[in-house]
Design a protein around this motif. Structure first.
Motif, short mmCIF file in Angstrom:
data_model
loop_
_atom_site.label_atom_id
_atom_site.label_comp_id
_atom_site.label_asym_id
_atom_site.label_seq_id
_atom_site.Cartn_x
_atom_site.Cartn_y
_atom_site.Cartn_z
N TYR A 164 0.83 -1.20 0.00
CA TYR A 164 0.00 0.00 0.00
C TYR A 164 0.87 1.26 0.00
O TYR A 164 0.59 2.23 -0.72
CB TYR A 164 -0.93 0.01 1.21
CG TYR A 164 -1.65 1.32 1.38
CD1 TYR A 164 -2.61 1.73 0.47
CD2 TYR A 164 -1.34 2.16 2.44
CE1 TYR A 164 -3.25 2.94 0.61
CE2 TYR A 164 -1.99 3.39 2.59
CZ TYR A 164 -2.94 3.77 1.66
OH TYR A 164 -3.57 4.98 1.80
N LEU B 182 -7.24 -1.76 -0.27
CA LEU B 182 -6.07 -2.55 -0.66
C LEU B 182 -5.60 -3.50 0.44
O LEU B 182 -4.48 -3.99 0.41
CB LEU B 182 -4.92 -1.60 -1.03
CG LEU B 182 -5.20 -0.74 -2.28
CD1 LEU B 182 -4.17 0.37 -2.42
CD2 LEU B 182 -5.22 -1.60 -3.53
N ILE C 184 -6.30 2.58 2.00
CA ILE C 184 -5.80 1.27 2.42
C ILE C 184 -6.95 0.29 2.59
O ILE C 184 -6.81 -0.90 2.39
CB ILE C 184 -4.97 1.38 3.71
CG1 ILE C 184 -4.29 0.03 3.96
CG2 ILE C 184 -5.83 1.80 4.90
CD1 ILE C 184 -3.15 0.07 4.90
#
Length: 434
Positions: free
Chosen positions: A178, A229, A226
RNA sequence: GUGGCCUUAGCUCAAUCGGCAGAGCAGCGGAUUGUGGUUCCGCAGGUUACGGGUUCGAUUCCCGUAGGCCACCCCA
C-alpha cells in the motif's frame, strides 16, 4: 528570592480539579474491573530503548518529545520518562513471563505521561491517561469490546456524544504494498506538495493522509485508500470488527485518514473525538491493535490491542459543557467543634479527635476567635453540625446544633458520636441539600 | 520546533494623552459577655511576570527572556 512556579507544561491540580480527576479514576477503575482488566503499575521512566523501539524511533513522540533523563556517570543506562503506557506494559508482560498466564492478559493503568511538546490548551508536558491493554487476543471481537469500553467510559464520565473514528491500517503483509502505491500516487505531484509533506513523502507517506493543509485536501480525497487494498486476512478482520460494533449498537465513522504510521501497529485503529471543538486537541483518546509489538520488544509473537484516554481533555470537555458548573461538596466536614472560650483549644481538639476515632469527619476550630466567627467559618465550610463546648461541659454536656435546620439540643458528650452518625444519615437521606 | 496575541493583589478585572497602582470577590479582625452564611466598618495583600532601553517621569512606548493562549506541528 526568585519566585518559583510549576515547570512549563505542568500544573498543580488544586482540590476541585483533583476531585474531578479522582472521579474519572474511580469510573475507570470500576469499569476496568467490570470488564475483567486488572491493575498494573509500571515505572514512570524506563530504559529509553523501550520507547525508541516500542513507540518507534522515527516518530515525533520519540524524536522530538521524549523526556530524556540525563545519565549519571556511574551508570550506563539511558532513561526516559514514559510518553505513553503501552511500551512499558508490554515490556512488563515479557519480563514477567505473562505469556504463561491465561490469555489474553488484560491490564489497566491510570497515571501521568510525559512529552516535551510545546504546551497549549489541552496539551501538557505531564498529562494523565486511562489505559487499557489486552495482550494475547487476535480479535476481532475484543477490538469491538475495547472500543465499546471506551464509549462506556465517556458516557459514565458525562460525555454522551463522543464520536468513534475507525480505520484499518493493514499489517506486514499488505501495508508495504500500500505504501508503494501511495508513494506512486503522490510522486507525480511532488512539486506541488507543501514542503513539510514533500519531506514526508518517502519517510512516512501515510502521514500525508491526515494533513490539514488545504492544499492537500483534493489530492487526499482521490488518494488510494488502504481499506481498498487490504490483504484478505486484514479485510476479513476489519469487516468482522465492524460487524461486532454494529451488534453492540456502536455508531462509528470510517476515517481513511486515521493513521498510525508505525510498523508494529496493525489493523484496527480508532480515536475518540468530541464534536464541536474545531482545530486541535479535540482527540480525547485513541488506540489500536499492535500485533507486532511484543515480538519487537523481544517476546514471542503475540497480538495485542489497547487504548489510552486523556483525562485532562475529558475534564476540559466536561468544563466546557454549560451547566456543568456543579460545585464539589466533598471535603465538607460533618461536624465542627467550636467553643465559647476562644482559648480552650485543647478541649475542642480532644472532642474532635474522639469523633474522628468514631469515624466522623470532624474538625475543631483551633483558632482563638470568638464564637460568632467560629460559627461563621463552620457554616461557610458547609458543615452539617457544630458542637458547641461551653459551661455545660461541667455536667458532661455539649450543645449540638444543626446548621441547616437551625435547631439545637443539649447532648451528653458520651452520646455525641452516636447522635452525629444518625444525624448525618438523616441529612443524607432527608435530602434537600444538593 | 515555527508564527501571532497576551501577562496588573490569591481570583476576575480597572487605571484618560506617559503623571502618586485601584475595585469586586476570597482571607483576616471588629460591630458591649455564648450562636452562623446577610449587612456595616476596618486590616492585610503589589519590585504592575522578569531583565534592559527611551524619558524629568513607564502599568502605559521599544528590545530581550520566561510563562500562558491561538494557529501550525503532533497527539491524549
Amino acid at each position: 528570592m526568585p519566585t518559583y512556579r510549576a515547570p512549563r507544561g505542568t500544573r498543580d491540580l488544586l482540590p476541585d480539579e483533583r476531585a474531578a480527576f479522582r472521579r474519572l479514576e474511580t469510573i475507570a477503575s470500576m469499569l476496568a474491573r467490570r470488564y475483567g482488566y486488572r491493575e498494573i503499575e509500571t515505572p514512570m521512566f524506563e530504559d529509553a530503548a523501550v520507547f525508541e523501539r516500542g513507540v518507534g524511533a522515527v516518530t515525533d513522540v520519540v524524536e522530538k518529545e521524549l523526556f530524556r533523563i540525563a545519565r549519571r556517570t556511574e551508570e550506563g543506562d539511558s532513561w526516559a520518562l514514559r510518553p505513553e503506557p503501552t511500551a512499558g506494559i508490554v515490556r512488563a508482560y515479557i519480563e514477567h513471563g505473562m505469556q504463561t498466564w491465561p490469555q489474553p492478559v488484560k491490564l489497566t493503568m491510570t497515571g501521568p505521561m510525559f512529552r516535551h511538546d510545546r504546551p497549549q490548551a489541552g496539551r501538557f508536558r505531564q498529562f494523565w491517561q486511562f489505559d487499557i491493554e489486552a495482550i494475547g487476543d487476535p480479535g476481532p471481537a475484543i477490538d469491538a469490546e475495547i472500543i465499546e469500553l471506551g464509549r462506556a467510559f465517556y458516557r459514565l464520565a458525562g460525555l454522551d456524544d463522543v464520536e468513534v473514528l475507525l480505520n484499518s491500517i493493514g499489517d506486514a503483509a499488505c501495508r508495504p504494498a500500500y505504501i508503494k502505491t501511495l508513494i506512486a500516487y503522490f510522486e507525480p505531484h511532488a512539486a506541488e506538495l507543501p514542503a513539510l509533506e514533500r519531506e514526508r513523502l518517502h519517510k512516512n507517506p501515510m502521514r500525508l493522509l491526515d494533513s490539514k493543509d488545504p492544499a492537500m485536501a483534493e489530492l487526499n480525497a482521490a488518494a488510494p485508500r488502504i481499506s481498498d487494498l487490504l490483504c484478505e486476512p486484514c479485510r476479513i478482520h476489519f469487516a468482522a470488527v465492524r460487524e461486532h460494533l454494529e451488534a453492540l449498537g456502536i455508531t462509528y465513522r470510517i476515517e481513511p485518514g486515521l493513521v498510525r504510521g508505525l510498523d508494529y501497529y496493525t489493523r484496527t485503529a480508532f480515536e475518540f473525538f468530541v464534536p464541536g471543538r474545531e482545530g486541535g486537541q479535540q482527540a480525547l483518546g485513541g488506540g489500536g491493535r499492535y500485533d507486532g509489538l511484543v515480538e519487537l520488544l523481544g517476546g514471542h509473537p503475540t497480538p495485542g490491542i489497547g487504548f489510552g484516554l486523556g483525562l485532562d481533555r475529558i475534564v476540559i470537555a466536561l468544563e466546557a459543557r454549560a451547566g456543568e458548573a456543579r460545585q464539589e461538596l466533598e471535603g465538607a466536614p460533618v461536624a465542627v467543634v467550636v467553643g465559647a472560650d476562644p482559648a480552650a483549644t485543647a478541649v475542642r481538639l480532644k472532642v474532635a479527635t474522639d469523633l474522628r476515632a468514631a469515624g466522623i469527619a470532624a474538625r475543631a476550630d483551633l483558632g482563638r476567635r470568638k464564637l460568632g466567627k467560629q460559627l461563621e467559618s463552620a457554616a461557610r465550610d458547609r458543615a452539617h453540625f457544630v458542637v458547641i463546648i461551653g459551661d455545660e461541659l461541667a455536667d458532661g454536656n455539649v450543645q449540638l446544633k444543626d446548621l441547616d435546620a437551625g435547631s439545637q439540643q443539649l447532648v451528653a458528650l458520651a452520646d455525641l458520636a452516636r447522635k452525629l452518625v444518625s444525624g448525618e444519615r438523616s441529612h443524607r437521606h432527608g435530602g434537600g441539600d444538593a
